[in-house]
Structure formats: structure tokens, C-alpha cells
Design an enzyme around this catalytic site. Structure first.
Site, PDB file in Angstrom:
ATOM      1  CE  LYS A   1      -4.197   1.393  -0.346  1.00 21.04           C
ATOM      2  NZ  LYS A   1      -4.978   1.003  -1.522  1.00 21.04           N
TER       3      LYS A   1
ATOM      4  CB  SER B   1      -7.790   1.187  -3.412  1.00 22.41           C
ATOM      5  OG  SER B   1      -7.488   1.213  -2.033  1.00 22.41           O
TER       6      SER B   1
END
Length: 588
Positions: free
Chosen positions: A191, A388
Site C-alpha cells: 500500500k 482499492s
């Protein structure tokens, strides 16, 4: 004297009123002319050619900007839906003999390029011609032009073929200089959306994932160009290593990248030859703005069945706090609720083109998709990005279709709160003091760093968000949570990679999604309707104001730099808990 002043004042007021009335009439007249010119049906002449200008930038859908129309400015932003629809209409219209791709500066993400290219391949199946001409082909325009029957280039022109490169901007040193520390909370090794605030270079994990999806996108492009141009993939990579942008035009012919050298007048003569137009007659040309208003040659459906295509495009905001551009969760939820309750709507294609955004806003939309799926089939069609939060809102659908070059996955959560203590105290000389009723009443105060307890609370909140996100994906994909977590960690995948990982069901474009939706709804006759409805000219004129106009100007001026600018601009408006990509990929 009093009478004079009274009459003078009355005259001034009268002149002002008349001026306002004439101004309103003037604006309405201009608006009427613009609206009528943009909405009138285009009549197609025999032996016409559709000139598809590959210039400007491409978005999923484009809402015309009235202010730019009224002042005579065009920003060169085109809707993917308009391009695809126009190619389809050109295929079906017997009076249109072919397409000429006019190559120029074209800014377009990979999946949209692939969607356009596939539409052009489908057009060729009609037996009509496609030719391409350009003075300076960018790599994006050459990728599209490679599907043509003939690729022509100006003798002094250039042709882009150099491979892909990605670049991420890093702000840590800038933040250090101004005295701001970004306090980061995240889950997911890959991430990387927070890295610009904490580092000056890519982490090994981020470099690994970026290299992997760049290779996947490039491999897809090479394979498709190799098939169209009949050049081995190894040879195309060898040519890219030489950077063909800077090579002489004759070499493009020798290597097979192009077919012939032509000046513009020679291309015009060639088009007249293809359309059997006399040399002294004008070539009948249609441009995209003309094709948008060409009527399709299809019988009107009378079944009453509606197949809805709902577009969710841009960054996901939080509730009604989202920016003017992007996805407003509350509005999307209301729209989806209406589609669920509308008995004429038999199935929904949920078109997702989003890098993510607010975790809370993503959950709101996920809920409505789940409820909608209980009533009718929901098919997700992924655009350039469904990553996401974009994947969050897609994962509950009955079936997910993506392009091989779509960027998706990135299943992870992060949060950030700035600590501006050094900026405020040391650099600006601003100090804060106050009182509070409880120990954590001032949590999130940017004038000081987090305490250990506050840090633990924020991290726990992010951890909870990640557990919920992975559970939503596991439920939607009917996979064990542990298997989702194995491929999650915030890692970005292309659509092709995601299909192998079972995050995506099928590779294809929006037309395939519509076909699957009709199959699932068990309907043969239906009308495709797009949502949310685009504003008409006057509604758009009243609602746009200067913000939309200025955004359009910035987008035109900044090009590929617009998205990073927009991201920085909206940080202040965004939720502190985010599920989004840190980058946007464009092929030039």
C-alpha cells in the site's frame, strides 16, 4: 432639483434594468445557438469518411462545459463513450466508407486505449477501411493506428515506440523543509499511497508491483501490435530499446512499423480514391462532434426492458463532502436505489473507473450494490482503474469484467494526519494552548504529534477497515478470507493478472458487460440507458459556475500532471481513512 435627481435616478435604474434584460436575452440567445448546434442531427452524405482525431485527452464521459462553449474555447477532452459509440455508428452506416485516424498528441490511459482499439478491430470486420496518418505519432496513437489497413507517416515525421515508464513524485524533503510530518497508519506491504510523504524513493515492494504491472501492460501492447503488424514481439522490443521516436521516417517503413511515407495532400488524394470521390470534388468528412449526433440505424425497441449502465467515475468522496469531480457516495446510493426500485430496469452494468478514495464512502456504495444484486443482475465493467476503493465498490457484483490493462486490486487501507508543530511553532511563530474536558478530546490536532495511545487508536481503526475490506472481497468473490489476504496487502494488479487470481471473472470491455447482463436477465430485447443522466445545456450552465470551467482549463494545460495536482488539492477535503491508488498511468 429634487425632481431632477428623482428623474435622473429613475433613468439610471431603467438603464440598468434594460441592460440586465438584454444581457439575459443575449446569454439565452447564445446558449440557444450553442445548444441547437450541438444537439441537431447530423445528416450523412454518400461516400463519407469518419476522421477520428487522436488529439487531446480521454475521459469515461464528458459533460460539456457551457462557459467554455459560450466563450468559444475547446479543451480537447473527449468522452470514451462518445468515441466508442461513434465507431459503432460508423460501422453500421452504409454511407460511411471508412475511418481515417488522424494521429496527434493523445493522452489516454491503457484500458481506454484498449477499448478504442478493440472497437476499431470490430469496425474492420465490416469490410470497411481504416487508414492512419500522422506527422508525429505518440506511442498511444501508434498503438491505435497499428490496427489500420495502412499506416502512413509524413516523410519528416516521427513515430513513438519506446516502451513504458512510470514516475512517482515524493514530498518528504519538501515537508521536512516546511516543518510538517505526515503521521501514517496503514495495512498492506504494497500500500504505497503514503510513500510520497514518508520517503524520497520507491520502496522495494512498490518497485516490485509497479514493475510487474508495467510489464503486464507493455506485454499486452506488444502482443497486439505484433499481431496487427506481423512483427515478432522480440523485434518490437528491440525497436523500443532503440527509442524509435528519434529515428528517421524511412526506418519506420523498413522495420514494418509503418507502410508508406505521405504528405497530407497525398493522404487526401488517397482517401478520395478509397471513397471513389472525383479529384475535383470535396471529400465528405465527419468528425467526432458530427458523429455524436448521427442517428443509429437500429430499430427502436418496444419491449419496455431497460438495461442500465451506471457510470461511477473518479475519486470516491465521503458522503456529500466529496469534490465537484468524482463519485459522491450519497448520490450514487440514491441513484442505485432508484434503479433497484424501477421494475423496467432488468439488469445493471456498473461501470467503475476509480482509483478509490474514502473507505467510508466505498462502504456506502458497496451496501447499495449488495441490495441491488438481490433484485436484479449486477455486472461490473472495469475501466482504466477499479483499484482499492474502486475494487471495494465492485467486489459484490454477480460478475466482474476488466480489460487486460485495467489497474485493479490494491486491497488495503491507510490513514494520515499531519503534524505541523515545527511549521507552526518554529517557522511561523504560532503557538496554541487550550483546555479539554476529556483525555482524548483533541485527538487529531495538527499542532502537535500523536501520543502513543492516539497512535494505537488510529492504527486499530485502520486495521479494522482492512479486516472489513478483505471480508467484503471474500464474500463477494466467494473465496476464503485468507486467500484474499494472500493477494491483498495493497498490491496493484492488471486485469489480466487479476483474472488469474480470481479477482476478475472475464476479460473484455463494456459491450461484453452489456451482453452478459442481458444474458443474466434473460432478455433479448432491451434499451440501453446510461446513468446518471447528463445535464442539459441550461442546467449545466446554471450549475457549473467558474469552478468547473477552471478545472477544465487546468486539465487542458497540465495534461498528465493534472491528476497529481488534483490529488494534492483534495487532501484537505478527503477522509483520513483512505482506500486508493497513489498514481495514475498514462501512455504517451
Amino acid at each position: 432639483m429634487k425632481d431632477f435627481l428623482k428623474y435622473m435616478l429613475a433613468a439610471i435604474v431603467g438603464v440598468c434594468i434594460v441592460g440586465v434584460v438584454f444581457a439575459i436575452i443575449g446569454v439565452m440567445s447564445i446558449a440557444g445557438m450553442v445548444a441547437s448546434s450541438s444537439g441537431s442531427e447530423t445528416k450523412v452524405s454518400d461516400n463519407s469518411v469518419f476522421i477520428l482525431n487522436l488529439k487531446g485527452s480521454v475521459e469515461e464521459r464528458v459533460q460539456p462545459n457551457p462557459l467554455s462553449q459560450l466563450v468559444g474555447e475547446e479543451f480537447g477532452t473527449y468522452g470514451l463513450d462518445d468515441i466508442l459509440g461513434s465507431i459503432k455508428k460508423a460501422k453500421d452506416n452504409e454511407k460511411i466508407k471508412g475511418i481515417c485516424l488522424d494521429a496527434g498528441a493523445f493522452v489516454c490511459p491503457p484500458a481506454s486505449l484498449e477499448e478504442i482499439r478493440n472497437a476499431l478491430k470490430d469496425f474492420k470486420e465490416s469490410g470497411k477501411f481504416i487508414v492512419a496518418y500522422g506527422g508525429n505519432y505518440l506511442q498511444s496513437t501508434y498503438y491505435l493506428a497499428s490496427v489500420a489497413d495502412k499506416v502512413a507517416i509524413n516523410p519528416q515525421g516521427s513515430l513513438g515506440w519506446h516502451g513504458l515508464a512510470t514516475q512517482t513524485y515524493f514530498l518528504k524533503d519538501l515537508l521536512d523543509k516546511i516543518g510538517v510530518e505526515m503521521q501514517i497508519f496503514r495495512v498492506g506491504t504494497y500500500k504505497s499511497a503514503v510513500e510520497p510523504y514518508t520517503s524520497t524513493e520507491m520502496s522495494p515492494a512498490n518497485r516490485e508491483q509497479t514493475q510487474a504491472f508495467a510489464n503486464s501492460i507493455w506485454g499486452q501492447m506488444v502482443d497486439e501490435v505484433a499481431a496487427s503488424r506481423r512483427i515478432p514481439a522480440d523485434s518490437l522490443n528491440a525497436l523500443a530499446d532503440r527509442n524509435m521516436d528519434l529515428q528517421p521516417a524511412e526506418l519506420y517503413i523498413k522495420t514494418g512499423l509503418a507502410d508508406t511515407l505521405m504528405y497530407q495532400d497525398e493522404m487526401l488524394a488517397y482517401l478520395k480514391q478509397l471513397t471513389e470521390t472525383d479529384e475535383d470534388d470535396a471529400l465528405n468528412k465527419l468528425y467526432l462532434e458530427d458523429m455524436v449526433n448521427v442517428q443509429r440505424n437500429v430499430p427502436k425497441d418496444k419491449s419496455g426492458n431497460v438495461l442500465a449502465v451506471y457510470y461511477a467515475t473518479g475519486t470516491i468522496g465521503s458522503g456529500e463532502l466529496s469534490a465537484d469531480e468524482g463519485i459522491h457516495p450519497e448520490k450514487v446510493a440514491k441513484d442505485l436505489r432508484r434503479l433497484r426500485e424501477d421494475e423496467s430496469v432488468k439488469a445493471v452494468v456498473f461501470r467503475v473507473n476509480s482509483p478509490g478514495g474514502s473507505a467510508f464512502g466505498s462502504e456506502e456504495i458497496w451496501r447499495e450494490i449488495t441490495l441491488l444484486k438481490e433484485q436484479k443482475p449486477v455486472i461490473v465493467s472495469m475501466g482504466d482503474y477499479a483499484a482499492s476503493g474502486g475494487y471495494y465498490i465492485a467486489c459484490a457484483a454477480d460478475w466482474i469484467i476488466a480489460q487486460p490493462t485495467t489497474l485493479t486490486g490494491s486491497i488495503g487501507i491507510f490513514g494520515y494526519i499531519p503534524n505541523a508543530e515545527k511549521l507552526l511553532n518554529d517557522k511561523l511563530g504560532i503557538h496554541f494552548d487550550g483546555v479539554k474536558t476529556n483525555k482524548l478530546s483533541d485527538l487529531g490536532d495538527i499542532s502537535r504529534p500523536f501520543t502513543e495511545e492516539e497512535t494505537a487508536l488510529m492504527q486499530n481503526m485502520v486495521n479494522h477497515g482492512y479486516e472489513l475490506f478483505t471480508q467484503r472481497c471474500a464474500d463477494g468473490r466467494k473465496m476464503p478470507v485468507d486467500e484474499i489476504k494472500r493477494i491483498a496487502e495493497g498490491r496493484v494488479w492488471t486485469g489480466k493478472m487479476a483474472k488469474d487470481l480470481k479477482l476478475v471473472d472475464e476479460l473484455g470491455g463494456i459491450d461484453r458487460a452489456i451482453a452478459v447482463a442481458a444474458e443474466r436477465a434473460e432478455i433479448e430485447n432491451y434499451t440501453v440507458m446510461s446513468y446518471p443522466k447528463q445535464e442539459d445545456f441550461f442546467s449545466s450552465l446554471l450549475s457549473s459556475g467558474t469552478d468547473r470551467y477552471l478545472s477544465a482549463r487546468l486539465k487542458a494545460e497540465l495534461g498528465a500532471l493534472y491528476e497529481p495536482f488534483r490529488y494534492l488539492q483534495t487532501i484537505k477535503e478527503s477522509d483520513r481513512i483512505q482506500a486508493r491508488l497513489p498514481f495514475m498511468i498514462t501512455i504517451k
